[in-house]
Design a protein around this motif. Structure first.
Motif, PDB file in Angstrom:
ATOM      1  N   UNK A 162      32.350 -14.600  -1.172  1.00 48.42           N
ATOM      2  CA  UNK A 162      31.839 -15.184  -2.895  1.00 48.42           C
ATOM      3  C   UNK A 162      31.588 -16.660  -2.675  1.00 48.42           C
ATOM      4  N   UNK A 163      31.733 -17.331  -1.530  1.00 43.04           N
ATOM      5  CA  UNK A 163      30.876 -18.804  -0.778  1.00 43.04           C
ATOM      6  C   UNK A 163      29.657 -18.288  -0.633  1.00 43.04           C
ATOM      7  N   UNK A 164      29.082 -17.151   0.323  1.00 37.93           N
ATOM      8  CA  UNK A 164      27.910 -17.164   1.036  1.00 37.93           C
ATOM      9  C   UNK A 164      27.510 -16.254  -0.224  1.00 37.93           C
ATOM     10  N   UNK A 165      27.588 -15.772  -1.110  1.00 38.25           N
ATOM     11  CA  UNK A 165      26.737 -14.948  -1.808  1.00 38.25           C
ATOM     12  C   UNK A 165      26.296 -16.155  -2.957  1.00 38.25           C
ATOM     13  N   UNK A 166      26.878 -17.234  -2.796  1.00 33.76           N
ATOM     14  CA  UNK A 166      26.571 -18.184  -3.483  1.00 33.76           C
ATOM     15  C   UNK A 166      25.609 -19.008  -2.941  1.00 33.76           C
ATOM     16  N   UNK A 167      25.813 -19.090  -1.642  1.00 35.11           N
ATOM     17  CA  UNK A 167      24.960 -19.979  -1.007  1.00 35.11           C
ATOM     18  C   UNK A 167      23.970 -19.057  -0.870  1.00 35.11           C
ATOM     19  N   UNK A 168      23.702 -17.745  -0.756  1.00 37.81           N
ATOM     20  CA  UNK A 168      22.103 -17.378   0.361  1.00 37.81           C
ATOM     21  C   UNK A 168      21.174 -17.357  -1.511  1.00 37.81           C
ATOM     22  N   UNK A 169      21.913 -17.171  -3.080  1.00 34.61           N
ATOM     23  CA  UNK A 169      21.935 -17.687  -3.905  1.00 34.61           C
ATOM     24  C   UNK A 169      20.797 -18.532  -4.369  1.00 34.61           C
ATOM     25  N   UNK A 170      21.649 -19.975  -3.893  1.00 35.98           N
ATOM     26  CA  UNK A 170      20.894 -20.768  -3.929  1.00 35.98           C
ATOM     27  C   UNK A 170      19.007 -20.728  -3.356  1.00 35.98           C
ATOM     28  N   UNK A 171      19.583 -20.340  -1.805  1.00 39.40           N
ATOM     29  CA  UNK A 171      18.726 -19.892  -0.840  1.00 39.40           C
ATOM     30  C   UNK A 171      17.493 -19.670  -1.671  1.00 39.40           C
ATOM     31  N   UNK A 173      16.548 -19.340  -4.641  1.00 39.19           N
ATOM     32  CA  UNK A 173      16.153 -19.709  -5.719  1.00 39.19           C
ATOM     33  C   UNK A 173      15.315 -21.309  -4.804  1.00 39.19           C
ATOM     34  N   UNK A 174      16.011 -21.927  -4.072  1.00 40.42           N
ATOM     35  CA  UNK A 174      15.231 -22.868  -3.683  1.00 40.42           C
ATOM     36  C   UNK A 174      13.332 -22.135  -3.038  1.00 40.42           C
ATOM     37  N   UNK A 175      13.426 -21.159  -2.451  1.00 39.06           N
ATOM     38  CA  UNK A 175      12.395 -20.418  -1.754  1.00 39.06           C
ATOM     39  C   UNK A 175      11.695 -19.748  -3.321  1.00 39.06           C
ATOM     40  N   UNK A 176      12.097 -19.694  -4.097  1.00 43.49           N
ATOM     41  CA  UNK A 176      10.878 -19.449  -5.535  1.00 43.49           C
ATOM     42  C   UNK A 176      10.965 -20.769  -5.642  1.00 43.49           C
ATOM     43  N   UNK A 214      14.348 -13.161  -7.355  1.00 39.38           N
ATOM     44  CA  UNK A 214      15.121 -11.731  -7.247  1.00 39.38           C
ATOM     45  C   UNK A 214      13.622 -10.736  -6.759  1.00 39.38           C
ATOM     46  N   UNK A 215      12.498 -11.077  -6.812  1.00 41.25           N
ATOM     47  CA  UNK A 215      11.731 -10.907  -5.512  1.00 41.25           C
ATOM     48  C   UNK A 215      11.284 -11.539  -4.357  1.00 41.25           C
ATOM     49  N   UNK A 216      12.298 -12.036  -3.943  1.00 37.89           N
ATOM     50  CA  UNK A 216      11.845 -12.393  -2.635  1.00 37.89           C
ATOM     51  C   UNK A 216      13.120 -12.106  -1.468  1.00 37.89           C
ATOM     52  N   UNK A 217      12.929 -11.610  -0.164  1.00 38.55           N
ATOM     53  CA  UNK A 217      13.827 -11.027   0.709  1.00 38.55           C
ATOM     54  C   UNK A 217      15.193 -11.587   0.736  1.00 38.55           C
ATOM     55  N   UNK A 218      15.751 -10.789   0.966  1.00 40.03           N
ATOM     56  CA  UNK A 218      17.414 -11.780   1.114  1.00 40.03           C
ATOM     57  C   UNK A 218      17.238 -12.474   3.083  1.00 40.03           C
ATOM     58  N   UNK A 219      17.188 -13.771   2.899  1.00 42.47           N
ATOM     59  CA  UNK A 219      17.601 -14.126   3.799  1.00 42.47           C
ATOM     60  C   UNK A 219      19.164 -14.120   4.580  1.00 42.47           C
ATOM     61  N   UNK A 220      18.831 -13.906   6.093  1.00 46.26           N
ATOM     62  CA  UNK A 220      20.390 -13.780   6.582  1.00 46.26           C
ATOM     63  C   UNK A 220      20.951 -14.963   7.407  1.00 46.26           C
ATOM     64  N   UNK A 221      22.345 -13.903   7.356  1.00 47.75           N
ATOM     65  CA  UNK A 221      23.027 -15.889   7.974  1.00 47.75           C
ATOM     66  C   UNK A 221      22.891 -16.986   7.359  1.00 47.75           C
ATOM     67  N   UNK A 222      22.332 -16.913   5.729  1.00 42.08           N
ATOM     68  CA  UNK A 222      22.744 -18.838   5.192  1.00 42.08           C
ATOM     69  C   UNK A 222      24.033 -18.823   6.043  1.00 42.08           C
TER      70      UNK A 222
END
Length: 753
Positions: A162-171, A173-176, A214-222
């Motif tokens: 759950x934390x990782x999903x939130x962190x990945x989404x945050x990153x 959004x920042x990248x966007x 939503x169009x960005x690649x998913x970063x790994x190991x956030x």
């Protein structure tokens, strides 16, 4: 609890197939990182959809090789990967968590959103919840092997993904935002649902950025936050579901109201395994509001315009039963069979050293037999299930800990395919393991097949207690050999009783060993050089058994911690000091013991007739120690004070921990002092709170909960308070009276002594 959750409870649940494709994303669209599977795509109406999962196994079942990564479709087909939750952020900035766990008072509808909100950098009240539909593949808890709520696993299950999903989404959004502003993402930060570029004084809300993210690649190991940077996790937070529960707008299964709905009251055969012989319903049909009488194999249901008519109709029935062999069952035969079973060698759960030689070398041998009764769940919300069975579909409304098993039960009764079973899962007014079962679903659907309209099937308190699935009766034989200083050289423990796992999860029952029945007993925190722990399965003649708020740890802790106290008494050593001498290899257990003892002022003098007892437990990933102060007067026990220390690893919401520990302890006091189910002539003798007594408010002692700071991963909290309570209580009674109680409940044993 959010209004979105209430809306979800009222709305129709999608089928399994619909749930898989609800957002138009192929299963092949899942991208993976580490131990987490991530999905990203556009949500309906635009936005960001982020899913995540844990693998059900870290190895391929055929090759034994690691299966992290690979095609998600193939993973699902092999049963290795099973996504368990989704986050959706829409263009309005709304964050929705599809909750894989069910709220039954334990506070997960607050604590799990806290994990998301912490890493996503949104206010907690910005996260709304929807019940997860039944879907084993999407919402499996790998700690339990299914879509289940129980076992004190919710936070343990959710902590990292759950934390990782939130962190990945945050990153993302920042990248966007950084791409739109053409700046380095490192110069941007997320805060309160926005991405901010302080240098240019620009900001954008998550809703504005969701489509681009939503169009960005998913970063790994956030990377996840360092605990020292937590703003929300670890802080006391008020329960989000409290307001609706206080004002009555929260919906439990019992609250369901549907257009054209009728009501059914049930009369089940009072004898285990018995069947219906005949029923004279002449008088019942004359009662105003009674519509029809429905016969089942082992029950009769009366259908009425309202509950009162249905209940009066049941009372007016003249029923004859085929009692069968179950009518011969009594406590004498059940206990006798268990005593005989305890003489047989069992499946070995733990074997260390040479127990036989150690007993030969021992200066003193101590033997004991402990017995614990059948227990009913007696949940505050009685058993209920509303169904509408049609030719092409079956809808079910209830509160269940096992929504996918609800589907399976309905499929078995109706013959419909699984995607035609629609389950509306609701808040649960007390589970304790009772709603891990689906007997009520099967019976309700059988009734519903014979009724054209929706029907709410209700079990009265009497039917609920007398037709529960009971915590097993356990019979433990335990021995220890002590050296000249009173320390254990040899330890032998045999558990005889029903195997819940053999029925509930057959693959877990291997080589005659039930892993739940031996939990705690087979993994003690104490340094015991020579141990033999085994288990003998003995089923109690058609009496159905089930989980009851930590079955194995509850049973095992009572026996182990009572016996440790006996050994301390034989050695003439203070019970706390005796435990300290055996806990050198378990610093967390020693720490909670010391914390509880100090807080309880252990060793201080007490008035005559009062006593103080202690217990230590490691279970559910947590460490507990409880100190109980009691006063005993002419066989009546008053619990004066309880002091508890808990090390459950990293704390999410201390308010929830305190409430869960207090509630679990009260539940445990009730069971230890009063609760037992007895069988005579195949019938349960208890029928309501008049003879299955509950602890009253005025009898509830002050309960101090001391949370030990820890940097370890979270442990469970829902069941440990109950599991650790009984031995501390009986040890306190021994300190007050000199009477050693090896059988529960306390009340009957003291009065019969």
């Amino acid at each position: 609890m959010s209004r979105g959750l209430l809306d979800a409870q009222n709305g129709a649940r999608p089928s399994n197939a619909q749930a898989n494709n609800a957002h138009g994303i192929s299963r092949r669209g899942f991208l993976k990182f580490g131990v987490t599977v991530v999905t990203v795509g556009s949500a309906a109406g635009g936005g960001l959809l982020l899913g995540f999962s844990l693998p059900a196994s870290s190895q391929d079942q055929k090759t034994g090789k690691s299966v992290i990564g690979g095609d998600a479709d193939e993973a699902q087909q092999s049963g290795v990967f099973a996504p368990n939750a989704f986050i959706q952020i829409d263009t309005a900035g709304k964050v929705t968590l599809v909750m894989p766990k069910v709220e039954m008072g334990q506070g997960v509808y607050t604590s799990i959103p806290m994990l998301i909100a912490e890493e996503l950098e949104v206010p907690l009240d910005a996260v709304t919840l929807d019940h997860a539909p039944p879907n084993e593949k999407l919402f499996m808890d790998p700690l339990l092997g299914g879509q289940l709520t129980g076992g004190s696993t919710s936070i343990r299950f959710a902590w990292e993904p759950m934390r990782r999903a939130g962190a990945t989404a945050r990153v993302m959004l920042v990248n966007a935002a950084a791409q739109q502003w053409q700046v380095d993402p490192a110069t941007c930060h997320a805060q309160a649902g926005q991405v901010i570029h302080a240098a240019s004084n620009r900001s954008a809300s998550y809703g504005q950025l969701a489509q681009a993210a939503s169009a960005l690649p998913v970063p790994q190991n956030v990377p996840l936050k360092d605990p020292k940077d937590f703003k929300l996790i670890g802080t006391p937070v008020k329960r989000l579901d409290s307001p609706e529960k206080v004002d009555g707008t929260a919906l439990f299964g019992l609250d369901v109201r549907l257009p054209g709905m009728v009501y059914a009251a049930i009369a089940n055969c009072p004898v285990f395994g018995g069947t219906l012989a005949s029923v004279d319903d002449t008088h019942a049909k004359t009662i105003p509001g009674v519509r029809e009488i429905i016969k089942l194999d082992n029950a009769v249901a009366v259908i009425g315009d309202h509950t009162w008519a249905a209940k009066r109709g049941v009372q007016a029935l003249d029923i004859k039963w085929n009692e069968g062999a179950g009518a011969q069952v009594s406590m004498k035969t059940i206990v006798g069979d268990l005593a005989a079973a305890s003489q047989r060698n069992g499946a070995v759960a733990r074997k260390e050293g040479d127990v036989g030689r150690a007993f030969s070398d021992a200066k003193t041998r101590v033997d004991a037999v402990y017995q614990q009764p059948f227990l009913a769940h007696a949940t505050m919300e009685p058993i209920n299930c509303t169904v509408h069975v049609r030719a092409d579909a079956c809808e079910i409304w209830l509160g269940s800990q096992v929504p996918t098993r609800v589907v399976d039960a309905a499929v078995a009764v109706t013959g419909l395919p699984a995607d035609k079973i629609i389950v509306h899962n609701h808040l649960i007014g007390g589970g304790f393991g009772r709603r891990l079962e689906t007997d009520m679903v099967r019976q309700a659907v059988k009734v519903g097949k014979q009724v054209s309209s929706p029907v709410k099937v209700l079990w009265t308190r009497e039917e609920d207690i007398q037709h529960d699935m009971y915590r097993p009766y356990y019979y433990d034989t335990i021995s220890a050999g002590l050296d000249a200083n009173g320390k254990p050289l040899a330890w032998q423990h045999r558990i005889a009783g029903s195997s819940i796992m053999a029925r509930f999860a057959p693959p877990a029952f291997k080589n005659g060993l039930d892993p739940d029945a031996v939990e705690v007993a087979a993994d003690l925190p104490y340094d015991l050089p020579n141990q033999l722990v085994d288990y003998v399965r003995e089923e109690p003649h058609a009496v159905p058994t089930a989980f009851w708020r930590g079955v194995g740890p509850t049973r095992g802790t009572f026996v182990v911690e009572s016996f440790i106290d006996e050994l301390a008494a034989h050695a003439k050593i203070d019970p706390v000091q005796y435990r300290r001498s055996l806990l050198g290899k378990s610093p967390r257990a020693l720490n909670v013991l010391n914390t509880a003892a100090q807080a309880a002022n252990w060793g201080s003098a007490l008035p005559q007739g009062q006593g103080r007892g202690v217990s230590v437990m490691h279970a559910f990933g947590s460490f507990f120690s409880i100190v109980v102060d009691v006063a005993v007067d002419q066989g009546e026990v008053a619990v004066e004070r309880i002091t508890c220390a808990v090390d459950c690893g990293m704390v999410v919401n201390p308010n929830t921990i305190e409430a869960q520990v207090q509630g679990g302890i009260i539940f445990g006091i009730t069971a230890a002092l009063y609760s037992e189910i007895t069988i005579k002539d195949g019938r349960v003798e208890q029928n309501n709170f008049t003879d299955y007594r509950m602890l009253r408010i005025n009898e509830t002692p002050p309960i101090e909960v001391h949370i030990v700071k820890s940097g370890e991963a979270p442990g469970g909290i829902g069941e440990p308070g109950t599991a650790a309570l009984a031995p501390a209580l009986t040890n306190a009674i021994y300190a007050a009276t000199g009477k050693r109680l090896r059988q529960l409940p306390v009340g009957r044993q003291l009065h019969s002594a």
